[in-house]
Design a protein around this motif. Structure first.
Motif, short mmCIF file in Angstrom:
data_model
loop_
_atom_site.label_atom_id
_atom_site.label_comp_id
_atom_site.label_asym_id
_atom_site.label_seq_id
_atom_site.Cartn_x
_atom_site.Cartn_y
_atom_site.Cartn_z
N VAL A 24 0.84 -1.20 0.00
CA VAL A 24 0.00 0.00 0.00
C VAL A 24 0.87 1.25 0.00
N ARG A 25 1.93 1.24 0.79
CA ARG A 25 2.83 2.40 0.85
C ARG A 25 3.50 2.62 -0.51
N ALA A 27 2.39 1.60 -3.48
CA ALA A 27 1.42 1.90 -4.52
C ALA A 27 0.80 3.29 -4.37
N THR A 28 0.61 3.74 -3.13
CA THR A 28 -0.13 5.00 -2.93
C THR A 28 0.73 6.12 -2.38
N GLY A 29 1.89 5.77 -1.86
CA GLY A 29 2.71 6.80 -1.23
C GLY A 29 2.23 7.17 0.16
N ALA A 30 1.24 6.42 0.70
CA ALA A 30 0.72 6.70 2.05
C ALA A 30 1.81 6.47 3.08
N GLY A 130 -6.09 8.17 4.38
CA GLY A 130 -5.80 6.81 3.89
C GLY A 130 -5.05 5.98 4.91
N SER A 131 -4.13 6.61 5.63
CA SER A 131 -3.37 5.88 6.65
C SER A 131 -4.25 5.48 7.82
#
Length: 156
Positions: A24-25, A27-30, A130-131
């Motif tokens: 997720v980090r 793919a999304t930069g979250a 998102g986080s």
């Protein structure tokens, strides 16, 4: 209680949570990584110079903590609910998600010098909406996985 099965279920669910968080980090930069705050707490000196070592230590701590927490889930399965399964694990994960989310707010109290510039906040709120959602979902998935992996044949 089947302690080895509980340890394995907790460790495997924690590994899945860490890998999903990394994906997720990526793919999304979250700003979401359950191992990052643990790495900062465990190896504060390495955080500034050897960040990868601190992240590895945080990941190991997260998986070991997940294994131990799996035994806690198993105790509830055995002695309170008298059954295990993904839905029972999911139900147990709700208070777990609340406690974990609130615990992130106290990390700066433990090591203010490490978290002054980038505090995680309750439920990782400073990483964005998102986080917050993802951190809750990861804990809920952890609980469902532990329940599914610990389940006996014949449990509903």
């Amino acid at each position: 209680m089947r302690v080895r099965r509980a340890l394995g279920a907790g460790a495997l669910a924690a590994i899945v949570a860490v890998v999903v968080a990394w994906v997720v980090r990526w793919a999304t930069g979250a700003a979401l990584d359950p191992a990052e705050p643990l790495g900062r707490l465990l190896l504060p000196e390495a955080w500034t110079t050897w960040r990868g070592v601190a992240l590895a230590a945080g990941t190991v701590a997260h998986v070991l903590g997940g294994a131990v927490l799996g035994v806690g889930y198993a105790a509830v399965f055995e002695w309170v609910t008298h059954r295990a399964g993904p839905l029972v694990g999911l139900a147990l994960a709700v208070p777990h998600a609340v406690v974990t989310g609130l615990a992130f707010a106290f990390f700066p109290v433990l090591r203010p010098e490490l978290f002054a510039a980038e505090p995680p906040g309750a439920f990782l709120q400073y990483g964005g909406a998102g986080s917050v959602v993802a951190s809750a979902v990861f804990v809920l998935v952890y609980g469902a996985l532990v329940g599914a992996l610990y389940r006996r044949r014949g449990d509903p």
